[in-house]
Enzyme design. Structure first.
Site, mmCIF file in Angstrom:
data_model
loop_
_atom_site.group_PDB
_atom_site.id
_atom_site.type_symbol
_atom_site.label_atom_id
_atom_site.label_comp_id
_atom_site.label_asym_id
_atom_site.label_seq_id
_atom_site.Cartn_x
_atom_site.Cartn_y
_atom_site.Cartn_z
ATOM 1 N N GLU A 173 0.687 -1.234 0.031
ATOM 2 C CA GLU A 173 -0.061 0.061 -0.018
ATOM 3 C C GLU A 173 0.843 1.314 0.197
ATOM 4 O O GLU A 173 1.425 1.480 1.116
ATOM 5 C CB GLU A 173 -0.859 0.045 1.155
ATOM 6 N N CYS B 283 -2.870 8.917 3.420
ATOM 7 C CA CYS B 283 -2.448 8.376 2.043
ATOM 8 C C CYS B 283 -3.785 8.568 1.082
ATOM 9 O O CYS B 283 -3.706 8.654 -0.158
ATOM 10 C CB CYS B 283 -2.200 6.917 2.093
HETATM 11 P P1 NAP Z 1 8.497 4.953 4.769
HETATM 12 O O1 NAP Z 1 9.621 5.936 5.120
HETATM 13 O O2 NAP Z 1 8.138 4.202 3.268
HETATM 14 O O3 NAP Z 1 8.290 3.776 5.824
HETATM 15 C C1 NAP Z 1 7.389 3.086 6.152
HETATM 16 C C2 NAP Z 1 7.771 1.846 6.709
HETATM 17 O O4 NAP Z 1 8.710 1.128 5.972
HETATM 18 C C3 NAP Z 1 8.247 2.477 8.057
HETATM 19 O O5 NAP Z 1 7.869 1.432 9.122
HETATM 20 C C4 NAP Z 1 9.802 2.184 7.872
HETATM 21 O O6 NAP Z 1 10.410 1.996 9.410
HETATM 22 C C5 NAP Z 1 9.777 1.146 7.181
HETATM 23 N N1 NAP Z 1 10.954 0.756 6.381
HETATM 24 C C6 NAP Z 1 11.844 1.642 5.752
HETATM 25 N N2 NAP Z 1 12.734 1.112 5.053
HETATM 26 C C7 NAP Z 1 12.673 -0.273 5.196
HETATM 27 C C8 NAP Z 1 13.362 -1.345 4.787
HETATM 28 N N3 NAP Z 1 14.282 -1.176 3.832
HETATM 29 N N4 NAP Z 1 12.794 -2.470 5.050
HETATM 30 C C9 NAP Z 1 11.742 -2.692 5.530
HETATM 31 N N5 NAP Z 1 11.027 -1.705 6.241
HETATM 32 C C10 NAP Z 1 11.390 -0.491 5.964
HETATM 33 O O7 NAP Z 1 6.836 5.621 4.558
HETATM 34 P P2 NAP Z 1 6.575 6.588 5.809
HETATM 35 O O8 NAP Z 1 7.264 8.154 5.821
HETATM 36 O O9 NAP Z 1 6.435 6.186 7.149
HETATM 37 O O10 NAP Z 1 5.040 7.018 5.292
HETATM 38 C C11 NAP Z 1 4.472 8.193 4.467
HETATM 39 C C12 NAP Z 1 4.385 7.434 3.293
HETATM 40 O O11 NAP Z 1 3.117 6.433 3.423
HETATM 41 C C13 NAP Z 1 3.360 8.145 2.334
HETATM 42 O O12 NAP Z 1 3.864 8.129 0.996
HETATM 43 C C14 NAP Z 1 1.987 7.950 2.453
HETATM 44 O O13 NAP Z 1 1.190 8.017 1.245
HETATM 45 C C15 NAP Z 1 1.978 6.319 2.297
HETATM 46 N N6 NAP Z 1 0.909 5.841 3.034
HETATM 47 C C16 NAP Z 1 0.138 4.972 2.362
HETATM 48 C C17 NAP Z 1 -0.906 4.185 2.810
HETATM 49 C C18 NAP Z 1 -1.822 3.423 2.131
HETATM 50 O O14 NAP Z 1 -2.498 2.709 2.691
HETATM 51 N N7 NAP Z 1 -1.646 3.464 0.662
HETATM 52 C C19 NAP Z 1 -1.433 4.857 4.095
HETATM 53 C C20 NAP Z 1 -0.534 5.608 4.807
HETATM 54 C C21 NAP Z 1 0.485 6.084 4.276
HETATM 55 P P3 NAP Z 1 11.118 3.189 9.827
HETATM 56 O O15 NAP Z 1 10.185 4.249 10.210
HETATM 57 O O16 NAP Z 1 11.594 2.454 11.239
HETATM 58 O O17 NAP Z 1 12.150 3.839 9.257
#
Ligand code: NAP
Length: 515
Positions: free
Chosen positions: A256, A295
């Site tokens: 997602e 999101c």
């Molecule tokens: P993110 O930086 O991609 O991080 C998301 C999750 O992935 C965090 O728990 C992060 O951990 C983890 N992560 C990062 N690198 C990883 C790796 N190499 N391996 C495994 N896990 C890893 O996103 P964010 O900044 O938290 O969230 C914002 C984004 O989420 C926005 O772009 C938004 O549109 C999207 N979003 C989408 C939805 C949907 O349902 N489609 C819902 C909510 C948000 P750490 O935090 O510990 O680094």
């Protein structure tokens, strides 16, 4: 300052080193830290598979549904404490924190209700059986059984409560143990919910584990019975989808990711129509609720060219209904963005958009100390500019894009951006709406059609509902979650059973399903 722990293999465990700092985005103060350095994820995965899985599978679907109902209740009891945490670590106003926490408890309760009629057989019949031979003697039936692995859930920072528990609800009801990893920067609420879940004793040991901090080498221990459900940015989604172990073992992955969601005003909706009020209200809400960090929030606002001045003025007035300030101050409806990294990203995003759009209100300059961003409305100079359809500025930011009012152009423009989570259209013209839905559906997971007739009862398009699917094609990740019992598909194996009819149908057929 607190040190948050992970709950793995039946114990609360503290990682080494500084780890991730959790800040208060209003003051800049560090409120907690979490680290997973040195924690043993191989043992945690084995514990989930060998202890949690069998214990969950001993329970019937109805018993697991009852467990979800209990979890909803115990988390709800902690609501006030969680609201305070959402303000301190995340910058949530009271309304924003409730949206997240009530989303978690509401989804658990909804899945308790979906699950209670699934009966006490250890599988779910999948559709009707079919005759395979010359006569009905040779028969086929599909069933779904819980997979024998663990479900790793990696969540984004913006919904620490809802994001975690909506995934847990589907997985636990299906009979698959979970390992929950929230976004590190806002993990305080998730950590407290994890404590509540563990202390409740409602979930069998091993069926709920919690990773507070980086995912480390967790994914390297998975195999073909496990699955990973990820929510976050498109960039991290690409890394996860391409993870060597996941590719090698064909581990199921659901992504997602982000999406450049759109709202479209059709030309038939006059300023005095209820649908127009709904359009203005929903766009304003999407821009300001959770400081635009949803999101599903609208990023592109498509408006017939001759209506742009009117919409600009009405949206600016609507944004004025969201006083900005410290999220725990009375009357404040717009808090800061969640953390300083996010603050820098949003300001840089506004700067980039301002190269191809005029600022109507707001802009990149912070209105005060802390991670505050003024609600920023822009007007595109050129509706075709690629960046409008590609750059997600994850904050209180949206751009008005003029179009000629034809349904063909509306479809052409909303379908840019390579796939989205939700698009809303406002029209009282059923023919326009039908054409729009058919044209936009291949590119969007959900289409919300606003009209005078439903205005009074409408829940806003930014709200994800447990009974409807959430997810979208292409850039939005290509995944699908929720959708009532459809949400269990990801955690179960569909198997085709062939054999003598009275055995296959009598044992596995839907006729035997509990009422
Ligand atoms: P993110 O930086 O991609 O991080 C998301 C999750 O992935 C965090 O728990 C992060 O951990 C983890 N992560 C990062 N690198 C990883 C790796 N190499 N391996 C495994 N896990 C890893 O996103 P964010 O900044 O938290 O969230 C914002 C984004 O989420 C926005 O772009 C938004 O549109 C999207 N979003 C989408 C939805 C949907 O349902 N489609 C819902 C909510 C948000 P750490 O935090 O510990 O680094």
């Amino acid at each position: 300052m607190q040190t948050l722990q992970s709950y793995l293999a039946g114990q609360w465990q503290t990682g080494q080193g500084e780890g991730t700092a959790l800040e208060n985005p209003t003051t800049g103060e560090i409120v907690a830290r979490c680290s997973t350095q040195g924690l043993d994820f191989a043992t945690a995965v084995a514990h989930g598979r060998d202890v949690g899985g069998p214990a969950l599978r001993k329970m019937t679907f109805a018993e697991r549904a009852q467990m979800l109902k209990g979890l909803s209740a115990v988390i709800h009891e902690a609501r006030e404490e969680l609201i305070e945490m959402g303000s301190r670590n995340g910058g949530n106003t009271r309304g924003d924190a409730k949206f997240d926490i009530d989303g978690a408890t509401g989804t658990l309760a909804a899945y308790a209700s979906f699950g209670k009629r699934l009966g006490d057989r250890p599988f779910l019949p999948d559709g009707d059986g079919m005759q395979l031979g010359r006569t009905a003697r040779f028969w086929g039936q599909h069933i779904r059984v819980p997979r024998r692995g663990v479900a790793v859930h990696i969540n984004a920072f913006n919904f620490p409560a809802w994001g975690m528990m909506e995934k847990a609800a589907c997985s636990l009801l299906a009979g698959v143990p979970v390992i929950e990893k929230p976004g590190g920067a806002t993990a305080l609420i998730a950590w407290r919910i994890a404590q509540v879940v563990v202390e409740s004793g409602l979930v069998p040991e091993g069926a709920f584990q919690f990773v507070c901090g980086s995912a480390g080498d967790l994914l390297s221990h998975l195999n073909g019975q496990d699955c990973v459900a990820f929510t976050g940015s498109a960039a991290t989604g690409i890394k996860i989808r391409g993870h060597e172990t996941l590719v090698r073992h064909n581990v199921r992955v659901n992504i997602e990711a982000d999406s450049i969601n759109a709202a479209v005003l059709a030309p038939d909706v006059e300023a005095d129509a209820e649908a127009y009020g709904l359009f203005i209200g929903n766009v304003g809400l999407d821009m300001c609720q959770k400081a635009g960090q949803k999101c599903t929030a609208v990023r592109r606002i498509f408006v017939p060219t001759d209506r742009v001045d009117e919409v600009k003025a009405d949206l600016v007035a609507e944004l004025g209904r969201f006083p900005q300030g410290a999220p725990d101050e009375k009357g404040v409806r717009l808090g800061p963005v969640a953390h300083s990294g996010q603050h820098a990203d949003v300001r840089a995003g506004i700067q980039r958009l301002s190269e191809i759009a005029d600022i109507v209100t707001g802009g990149p300059e912070p209105p005060r100390d802390g991670c505050f961003v003024s609600p920023t409305l822009m007007l595109a100079k050129d509706p075709e500019a690629e960046i409008l359809h590609e750059l997600e500025v994850f904050g209180p930011v949206a751009t008005i894009i003029p179009y000629d009012g034809t349904v063909e152009k509306a479809i052409d423009l909303v379908n840019r951006g390579d796939g989205g989570l939700v698009v809303s259209a406002y029209s009282n013209d059923a023919k326009w709406s039908e054409a729009f839905v058919i044209g936009a559906a291949p590119y969007h997971g959900r289409i919300w059609v606003g009209s005078d007739r439903m205005a009074e009862q409408a829940l806003p398009p930014g709200m994800v509902l447990p009974g409807l699917v959430h997810g979208g094609p292409g850039r939005a990740g290509g995944g699908e979650e929720l959708g009532a019992l459809r949400g269990l598909d990801f955690y179960t194996q569909r198997t085709a059973i062939q054999g003598f009819k009275s055995f296959v149908d009598g044992t596995f057929g839907p006729a035997n399903e509990a009422e």
